[in-house]
Enzyme design. Structure first.
Site, PDB file in Angstrom:
ATOM      1  N   LYS A   1     -15.183  13.693 -10.747  1.00  0.00           N
ATOM      2  CA  LYS A   1     -16.026  13.203  -9.642  1.00  0.00           C
ATOM      3  C   LYS A   1     -15.679  11.746  -9.318  1.00  0.00           C
ATOM      4  O   LYS A   1     -15.526  11.368  -8.158  1.00  0.00           O
ATOM      5  CB  LYS A   1     -17.516  13.353 -10.001  1.00  0.00           C
ATOM      6  CG  LYS A   1     -17.958  14.817 -10.048  1.00  0.00           C
ATOM      7  CD  LYS A   1     -19.320  15.014 -10.682  1.00  0.00           C
ATOM      8  CE  LYS A   1     -19.586  16.505 -10.895  1.00  0.00           C
ATOM      9  NZ  LYS A   1     -20.830  16.789 -11.621  1.00  0.00           N
TER      10      LYS A   1
ATOM     11  N   GLN B   1     -25.363  13.883 -15.127  1.00  0.00           N
ATOM     12  CA  GLN B   1     -24.583  15.058 -15.518  1.00  0.00           C
ATOM     13  C   GLN B   1     -25.374  15.907 -16.515  1.00  0.00           C
ATOM     14  O   GLN B   1     -25.869  15.401 -17.519  1.00  0.00           O
ATOM     15  CB  GLN B   1     -23.247  14.601 -16.136  1.00  0.00           C
ATOM     16  CG  GLN B   1     -22.297  15.732 -16.485  1.00  0.00           C
ATOM     17  CD  GLN B   1     -21.792  16.506 -15.262  1.00  0.00           C
ATOM     18  OE1 GLN B   1     -21.464  15.913 -14.244  1.00  0.00           O
ATOM     19  NE2 GLN B   1     -21.757  17.823 -15.368  1.00  0.00           N
TER      20      GLN B   1
ATOM     21  N   ASP C   1     -27.116  15.635  -5.898  1.00  0.00           N
ATOM     22  CA  ASP C   1     -26.906  16.947  -6.513  1.00  0.00           C
ATOM     23  C   ASP C   1     -27.836  17.985  -5.876  1.00  0.00           C
ATOM     24  O   ASP C   1     -27.641  19.188  -6.050  1.00  0.00           O
ATOM     25  CB  ASP C   1     -27.205  16.888  -8.031  1.00  0.00           C
ATOM     26  CG  ASP C   1     -25.938  16.868  -8.873  1.00  0.00           C
ATOM     27  OD1 ASP C   1     -24.877  17.258  -8.358  1.00  0.00           O
ATOM     28  OD2 ASP C   1     -26.029  16.470 -10.055  1.00  0.00           O
TER      29      ASP C   1
END
Ligand code: NDP
Length: 293
Positions: A52, A96, A119
């Site tokens: 990412k 994460q 997200d």
């Protein structure tokens, strides 16, 4: 059979994003900034976060990686999230997953400000998505929608079967495919581990989206001739012949399923690459304050 080429599509989208960044820079605007929080040293999580961050660099975004020891307390992590919420330089950030057992994922997700939740896991974003209102769409489902759109795959009136009901893939995917939207308007069946006679449903799918995390689970006899098959699964299987010591396998037995399909995603080179660029696209939306003023 046409391969849904995530490598090619994601490169196209990255080029578009790079172009956008150049336009922003030329106008003296703020360069989009994505931050990621990584707790502990899980190998797969580390790989995902690094890819990412690397993708941010490729398109010219700013990025920050904040790492914390596995032992960080829940309260300390929530405080760090609050700091990110309040930091005007950071447009969007992700934590994460998975997190260590002593930290509540629900609390963490609900502490992230919805306008920075790129997200798309916060209940406000999920709720807005379900109501067909503008919202950050979770990156993997967003990537799949874009694949279907850019390959001009007709979805209206089709029977879409989703296998797996996780909060990050299967569940939002089923909501999106049923929405009244250009890529949507499907009749959707959502299957999971308690589904009886799974093959009965998969065999009826015009569009089959598989996200269950069981390598090569879906075999040719489970597929209808001419189906569109989207394989989300990523499993690392030990492989001594590979330099890395493992190979990546999807949830679909590609070699025998592909000949029956009209379209299919490869693994690797399919959905995974789309997931990363979708996160970048959400970050651009966050920087432009498109959904939340
Ligand atoms: P989860 O483990 O959270 O969910 C798996 C789902 O599959 C559950 O809903 C489970 O049902 C269902 N399931 C398990 N076994 C069966 C079965 N035999 N028959 C029917 N349904 C079953 O997985 P994720 O959604 O997080 O991930 C799925 C896969 O996708 C993994 O391989 C993951 O690595 C990969 N992934 C890939 C991404 C990408 O970018 N390509 C992004 C995210 C994930 P139940 O709810 O009843 O337990």
């Amino acid at each position: 059979m046409i391969l849904l080429d995530g490598k090619k599509l994601s490169a196209e989208i990255k080029a578009e994003l790079k172009n956008e960044v150049e336009n922003i820079r030329a106008k003296g605007g703020k360069i989009p900034h994505l931050a990621a929080i990584l707790v502990g040293n899980d190998g797969a999580s580390e790989t995902y976060v690094k890819s990412k961050v690397k993708s941010c660099e490729e398109v010219g975004f700013s990025s920050t990686l904040l790492r914390f020891e596995e032992s960080i307390s829940e309260q300390e992590l929530l405080t760090e999230i609050q700091k990110m919420n309040e930091n005007p330089d950071i447009d969007g950030f992700i934590v994460q997953l998975p997190l260590p057992k002593h930290i509540s994922e629900t609390k963490v997700i609900e502490t992230i400000a919805p306008e920075k939740d790129v997200d798309g896991f916060h209940p406000i974003n999920i709720g807005r998505m379900a109501k067909n209102l503008p919202a950050y769409i979770p990156a993997t489902p967003f990537g799949i929608l874009q694949m279907l759109e850019r390959y001009k795959i007709e979805t209206t009136g089709k029977h879409c079967v989703v296998v797996g009901r996780s909060n990050i893939v299967g569940s939002p995917m089923s909501i999106l495919m049923a929405r009244n939207a250009p890529i949507g308007n499907c009749t959707v069946t959502l299957c999971h581990s308690k589904t009886k006679d799974l093959s009965k449903f998969t065999q009826e799918a015009d569009i089959l989206i598989v996200a269950l995390g069981k390598p090569e689970f879906v075999t040719a006899n489970m597929i209808k001739e001419g189906a569109v098959v989207i394989d989300v699964g990523i499993t690392r299987l030990p492989d001594e012949s590979s330099a890395k010591g493992y190979r990546i396998v999807g949830d679909v037995k590609f070699d025998e399923v592909a000949p029956k399909c009209s379209y299919i995603t490869p693994v690797p080179g399919g959905v995974g690459l789309m997931t990363v660029v979708s996160l970048l696209q959400n970050t651009l939306l966050a920087a432009k304050k498109i959904f939340y003023a």
